[in-house]
Design an enzyme around this catalytic site. Structure first.
Site, PDB file in Angstrom:
ATOM      1  N   LYS A   1       0.850  -1.201   0.000  1.00  0.00           N
ATOM      2  CA  LYS A   1       0.000   0.000   0.000  1.00  0.00           C
ATOM      3  C   LYS A   1       0.884   1.249   0.000  1.00  0.00           C
ATOM      4  O   LYS A   1       1.891   1.303   0.754  1.00  0.00           O
ATOM      5  CB  LYS A   1      -0.893  -0.048   1.241  1.00  0.00           C
ATOM      6  CG  LYS A   1      -1.966   1.027   1.344  1.00  0.00           C
ATOM      7  CD  LYS A   1      -2.836   0.756   2.588  1.00  0.00           C
ATOM      8  CE  LYS A   1      -3.990   1.752   2.689  1.00  0.00           C
ATOM      9  NZ  LYS A   1      -4.799   1.502   3.895  1.00  0.00           N
TER      10      LYS A   1
ATOM     11  N   SER B   1      -9.671   1.444   2.953  1.00  0.00           N
ATOM     12  CA  SER B   1      -8.839   2.238   2.085  1.00  0.00           C
ATOM     13  C   SER B   1      -7.773   1.436   1.329  1.00  0.00           C
ATOM     14  O   SER B   1      -7.123   1.986   0.439  1.00  0.00           O
ATOM     15  CB  SER B   1      -8.153   3.341   2.884  1.00  0.00           C
ATOM     16  OG  SER B   1      -7.354   2.798   3.885  1.00  0.00           O
TER      17      SER B   1
ATOM     18  N   SER C   1      -9.822  -0.887   7.156  1.00  0.00           N
ATOM     19  CA  SER C   1      -9.263  -0.705   5.812  1.00  0.00           C
ATOM     20  C   SER C   1      -8.507  -1.883   5.229  1.00  0.00           C
ATOM     21  O   SER C   1      -8.101  -1.807   4.071  1.00  0.00           O
ATOM     22  CB  SER C   1      -8.364   0.537   5.792  1.00  0.00           C
ATOM     23  OG  SER C   1      -9.170   1.690   5.889  1.00  0.00           O
TER      24      SER C   1
END
Lengths: 482, 92
Positions: free
Chosen positions: A76, A151, A175
Site C-alpha cells: 500500500k 482504504s 481498511s
C-alpha cells in the site's frame, strides 16, 4: 498466475520447476495485462527483477528457502520504501521520497518477499472504497462497476486479480478487512502493538495497524509472523513474545467457544450478508465448536466514537504537511502562513479536508470534553465490554461489512453513507483486539467476508478458527471471472 | 448542531486551509450533519472516569545513536542554503 499459495511456490522452487525471476516476470506480466483495467497499482518497481536475480543466485548457491522467498508482494502506498516515491494517494506528497523503509516491509524483504509495486488507496487512508485517491480509481475484479473497498483497495485487488501473491495494507477502522471482504480474500488486522508502525504514514496513531492480504489463512499467517514483534523505532510496539502461529493453524476447533454478538446483526446489515454468517456458524457447529449469542451493549456506538477519535488524531498527524518538510510546496512569495494554507488547500482532497476540520472541531475549546474526552471514555467502556465477552467465548463471529461491494459513485455524495461502511469493523480498532475477514460465501455474485475477532494478543485463536473454516469450505478458492 | 459560516471559516483558519467559496459552501452543508451524527454519543452515559487507553509505551535506553539520513532529507528541500532548509521569515 499459476501458483496460488506460498507453499505452492516453495514446492515449485524446491523442485526447480520455476525460478524466482520467472515468478516475478509472471507477476509483472499479470500487472501489465490486468492493471490498465483495474488500476490497483500506482507504480511498479523495475528494480524488482534485479532483486529476483539476487535471490536466484542465493538459492543456486544452496541457501535454504526463507519463509517468503519467491513471494511477490504488493505494498500500500502509505508504507515507505527507502529512496522511493510514496504518496499516500495524495497530491501533497508529490515528489516526496521516503528516507527509510517501513520496519514491517523491511522485515518482509529480509525474508525474501519481493515488492513488485505500490498500490492505490483512499487519500491518507481515509475512506472505504479507494475512491478518495487523488490519482486513480481502482476497480473490483469481481465486477468492475463496484468498489474494491477501502482504504487498502489497491492491495486487495492486486492479490484478488492474481497480480501479486500477497499484499500488505493498513487498517485503522477496517481498511484491510473490508476490502478483503469485498474481494474474497483473507485480510488481517493484528492487535495494536503487534506490528511496528514505523514507516507507515500515520492516520490515527492509537488505531493504525499494518496487516496482510492473502488467499489463504496460512499465507496471511506467514506474512504476519515475519512482520510482528517489537521494533525499537516504534515505542507503541509491544515487547510481548509473538506466538508461533504455524502451531495454531492445525489445531481443531472442537470445543472452541464462538460468540455471535447480537449488535453486529439486525438493522443496517443486508439479509444476504447475515445469511452467509449464519451458514458459517453452522459450519463451526459441525466442526464441534459451541456457538452462542452474546452481547456487546455499546457496539453500535462504536462508529460515532470512531468518527470523533480518528479525525481528531488525523488532524494532529496531518498538521505536519505544511509545505515545508514534505514534498509539495506552494511558494508564491505569500509568506509563511500563505505557504501553509495554499499548499494544504491545493494538496489535500475533499475528504481529507473534511476530516481534519471535524477533528479540529472535536478538539476545540468548548467542545473537547463533550466530544473527544467523552469518546475516549466510551472507548474504555467498549473495551471492558469486549473483555467481559471474551470470558464467555474465545472467538467472535460477525459479518465484516454490512453490505457487499457497492457501486462506484454510490456513496461519494454523502460522506455519512461512506462512514457507515465501517460500522462493523471499527469496534476491533477501538477495543485493540485482533480481527480477520475471511471468504464466507456470496450474496448474489459478490463475495461476503465473515469476521473473526479474539481477545487482545490472541491472534492464535483467530488463525486457528480461520484455518479450520478453510479446511471445511472452499469459498476462498473461488477466483473472479477473468 | 448549527455550525455557522463564520465558525467554518474559523476552523479552516485553525487547520491552515485556504478554502474557496465553493468549498466553504459544501462544508457549511456537510459538517453539521457529521457533527450531529457523532454528537449522538452524548446520550451514552459513561461510568468509567479513566479514559482509554492502557497503551503502555516501552522506552529505549537514553543513548545517543546516529539519526536519520540527513542528506536524503536535505535533498528534498524546495529551497536550501548549504545544510539549512530555507523557509519564509517566521517573524516579519
Amino acid at each position: 498466475m499459476s501458483y496460488r499459495t506460498i507453499s505452492d511456490v516453495h514446492r515449485a522452487l524446491q523442485q526447480k520447476e520455476v525460478s524466482v525471476v520467472e515468478l516475478v516476470q509472471a507477476s509483472l506480466a499479470a500487472i501489465a495485462a490486468r492493471d490498465p483495467q483495474l488500476g490497483a497499482f500506482l507504480r511498479t518497481r523495475p528494480q524488482v527483477l534485479d532483486e529476483a536475480v539476487a535471490v536466484d543466485k542465493r538459492l543456486v548457491a544452496g541457501a535454504p528457502l526463507r519463509p517468503l522467498d519467491g513471494v511477490t508482494l504488493a505494498v500500500k502506498d502509505n508504507l515507505n520504501l527507502v529512496g522511493e516515491e510514496v504518496t499516500a494517494a495524495s497530491k501533497i506528497l508529490e515528489r516526496y521520497r521516503a528516507i527509510a523503509t517501513a520496519t514491517a516491509v523491511a522485515r518482509l524483504q529480509a525474508q525474501g518477499a519481493l515488492v513488485v509495486g505500490k498500490t492505490n488507496l483512499d487519500e491518507f487512508a481515509m475512506g472505504a472504497s479507494t475512491e478518495n485517491s487523488a490519482y486513480q480509481t481502482t476497480k473490483n475484479p469481481w465486477n468492475t462497476v463496484v468498489v474494491p473497498g477501502g482504504s487498502s483497495g489497491g492491495s486487495a485487488v492486486a492479490v484478488a486479480s492474481g497480480q501479486s501473491l500477497v499484499a500488505v495494507g493498513s487498517d485503522t477502522g477496517g481498511s484491510i478487512r473490508q476490502p478483503a471482504s469485498f474481494t474474497n480474500l483473507v485480510g488481517f488486522k493484528p492487535t495494536y502493538g503487534r506490528v511496528s508502525r514505523s514507516g507507515l504514514i500515520a492516520l490515527a496513531s492509537s488505531l493504525d495497524q499494518i496487516g496482510p492480504f492473502a488467499r489463504t489463512v496460512e499465507d496471511a499467517a506467514a506474512v504476519y509472523q515475519v512482520m510482528a514483534g517489537r521494533d525499537e523505532n516504534d515505542a507503541t510496539s509491544s515487547n510481548r513474545a509473538v506466538d508461533d502461529i504455524a502451531a495454531a493453524l492445525n489445531q481443531p476447533v472442537k470445543n472452541m467457544r464462538l460468540g455471535l454478538p447480537r449488535e453486529f446483526f439486525g438493522p443496517g446489515v443486508d439479509p444476504g450478508v447475515t445469511a452467509v454468517v449464519e451458514q458459517a456458524a453452522d459450519v463451526y457447529r459441525r466442526l464441534g465448536a459451541t456457538v452462542c449469542e452474546v452481547s456487546i451493549p455499546h457496539a453500535r456506538d462504536a462508529l460515532a466514537t470512531y468518527y470523533i477519535i480518528q479525525p481528531a488524531e488525523a488532524s494532529s498527524n496531518l498538521a505536519r504537511y505544511d509545505g515545508i518538510r514534505y514534498g509539495r510546496s506552494v511558494r508564491d512569495g505569500q509568506g509563511l502562513s500563505g505557504i501553509y494554507r495554499q499548499t494544504r488547500d491545493a494538496g489535500f482532497g475533499a475528504e481529507v479536508k473534511r476530516r481534519i476540520m471535524i477533528g479540529t472541531f472535536v478538539l476545540s475549546a468548548g467542545y473537547v470534553d463533550a466530544f473527544y474526552y467523552h469518546a475516549n471514555r466510551v472507548r474504555a467502556m467498549l473495551r471492558e465490554e469486549f473483555d467481559r465477552v471474551f470470558d464467555q467465548v474465545d472467538v467472535l463471529l460477525t459479518p465484516t461489512s454490512p453490505t457487499v461491494a457497492f457501486p462506484l459513485g454510490a456513496r461519494t455524495t454523502d460522506p455519512l453513507t461512506m462512514y457507515l461502511a465501517d460500522l462493523l469493523t471499527v469496534p476491533a480498532n477501538l477495543a485493540n483486539i485482533p480481527a480477520m475477514s475471511i471468504p464466507g460465501g456470496f450474496a448474489g455474485d459478490l463475495p461476503v467476508g465473515i469476521q473473526l475477532m479474539a481477545r487482545t494478543w490472541d491472534e492464535a485463536a483467530i488463525f486457528r478458527a480461520g484455518a479450520a473454516f478453510q479446511r471445511a469450505t472452499d469459498w476462498h478458492t473461488k477466483s473472479p471471472p477473468t | 448542531m448549527n455550525i455557522t459560516r463564520a465558525q467554518t471559516e474559523q476552523l479552516a483558519g485553525l487547520v491552515r486551509l485556504e478554502l474557496t467559496a465553493t468549498e466553504i459552501d459544501q462544508l457549511v452543508e456537510q459538517l453539521p450533519k457529521i457533527v450531529d451524527y457523532v454528537a449522538q454519543l452524548q446520550r451514552v452515559e459513561t461510568t468509567t472516569v479513566a479514559e482509554a487507553l492502557p497503551l503502555t509505551e516501552q522506552l529505549r535506553a537514553d543513548t545517543v545513536k546516529p539519526s536519520a539520513a540527513t542528506d536524503a532529507i536535505l535533498a528534498q528541500a524546495p529551497d536550501r542554503t548549504d545544510r539549512l532548509w530555507k523557509v519564509d521569515a517566521v517573524f516579519s
